[in-house]
Design an enzyme around this catalytic site. Sequence first.
Site, PDB file in Angstrom:
ATOM      1  N   SER A 144       8.071  -1.785   3.217  1.00  0.00           N
ATOM      2  CA  SER A 144       8.525  -1.804   1.823  1.00  0.00           C
ATOM      3  C   SER A 144       9.989  -1.390   1.705  1.00  0.00           C
ATOM      4  O   SER A 144      10.471  -0.530   2.444  1.00  0.00           O
ATOM      5  CB  SER A 144       7.673  -0.852   0.985  1.00  0.00           C
ATOM      6  OG  SER A 144       6.323  -1.260   0.994  1.00  0.00           O
ATOM      7  N   GLU A 260      -3.879  -3.834   8.695  1.00  0.00           N
ATOM      8  CA  GLU A 260      -3.707  -2.775   7.699  1.00  0.00           C
ATOM      9  C   GLU A 260      -4.769  -2.878   6.600  1.00  0.00           C
ATOM     10  O   GLU A 260      -5.370  -1.883   6.217  1.00  0.00           O
ATOM     11  CB  GLU A 260      -2.316  -2.860   7.071  1.00  0.00           C
ATOM     12  CG  GLU A 260      -2.086  -1.763   6.023  1.00  0.00           C
ATOM     13  CD  GLU A 260      -0.756  -1.907   5.303  1.00  0.00           C
ATOM     14  OE1 GLU A 260      -0.245  -3.046   5.228  1.00  0.00           O
ATOM     15  OE2 GLU A 260      -0.240  -0.889   4.818  1.00  0.00           O
ATOM     16  N   GLU A 392      -2.763  -7.824  -6.927  1.00  0.00           N
ATOM     17  CA  GLU A 392      -2.249  -9.123  -7.366  1.00  0.00           C
ATOM     18  C   GLU A 392      -1.784  -9.958  -6.165  1.00  0.00           C
ATOM     19  O   GLU A 392      -2.019 -11.174  -6.106  1.00  0.00           O
ATOM     20  CB  GLU A 392      -1.079  -8.913  -8.348  1.00  0.00           C
ATOM     21  CG  GLU A 392      -1.495  -8.396  -9.718  1.00  0.00           C
ATOM     22  CD  GLU A 392      -1.850  -6.900  -9.697  1.00  0.00           C
ATOM     23  OE1 GLU A 392      -1.534  -6.217  -8.706  1.00  0.00           O
ATOM     24  OE2 GLU A 392      -2.455  -6.431 -10.683  1.00  0.00           O
TER      25      GLU A 392
END
Length: 409
Positions: A144, A260, A392
């Site tokens: 990220s 993950e 999402e």
Amino acid sequence: MSQPSEHSESAELREFRAEMRAFMREEAPKSLLGTSPCGPFDGYWGGKLHPEVPADVLRWRDVTLARGLTAPTWPKAYGGAGLTFAHAKVLYDEMRELGLPRPVVGFGFAMIGPTLLQFGNEEQKLQHLPAICAGEIRWCQGYSEPNAGSDLANVQLACEPDGPDHYMLNGQKVWTSHADRSDWIFCLARTDRAAKKQKGITFILVDMRTEGVTPRKIELISGASPFCETFFENVRVPRSNVVGEVNAGWTVAKALLGHERSMIGQSIGRDPGSTQRELVKLARKHLDAPEGPLPDALQRDRVAAVSMEEAAFQLTLDRLAQARAAGGPGTESSIMKIVATELKQRRFEAGMALAGAQGLGWEGDAFDDEDLSYTREWLRSRANTIEGGSSEVQLNIIAKAVLGLPEVK
């Protein structure tokens, strides 16, 4: 008590179960019995920066490591035992039965280890996998970034050549879990800004002790701080740390994400019946019902519904294990991630409803430690549907890869 799956096992698996049961009863430190649900995060995380470790935890690691059981399915050449996923499930069943923690846990086992087995070269495997098995190094994830949002392919950490044998990294990562306690980080970095964004990414390993790497903790609403932001300022990394091909890191990254999501699903899936026991315990405490049926019919229904959902999820986890045996997690890991994280939130919401006003405390004598801890865990559960790829994002993957729906432009 026998495991439910034991009745349908092959003779070989039954023999292995008996062997493991005897091994654990003989070798496991008595102080660790009944201390853990044996999840993929419930045990010794290892690493050079780990705080002081109880001697029995290290003894448990040592006796299992000697038999390759810290990583039971990995090849023996890299510190594992070379067992099948069915054998590993039996092993973990027996640990759970005794309430024993897994000997070593963490991102090394769940994420980068399986990825190196698939994409790493022999030198990388021999350098990192045995160290993971022994709990000598702890890993964190550098995916990220502050300006990439949910679009992972938009990573901008600069990775430019620095002489014939090195790269230079500059940029920032965020939400790097436990970066302040980790020894190594696996990163996605931008090596070609002119290429289509998925084509210009490289997967690279970085020693956290390298000059220029700085992790800083982020405090969450729960009061805990498992996350960090990590800065890279002129960080010099050997080219030999690239996993796979330069500019082809997207393929490696997607494989690791499958591991993950599976890890998150498995960490939330618990031993059968644990949710019902937990919620009934809360209900007896807060509804003044020390025995007998719970007095509130609506709460009884809620406890039963969440318990049944968790039992169904356990069966689905078994299906995922079968898929991994056939070649690794695929898009079904996205389904697992959504179901597991939403199930966990419903579990805590049910518990908070049972706690009533006692679930509103942050500190003070009016609340006991158990209530305060549950409230903070409930707050922490809100992040589960965001971290590791939001719900999402997972729904988009399922729509395209599982259902074959067209992408909306």
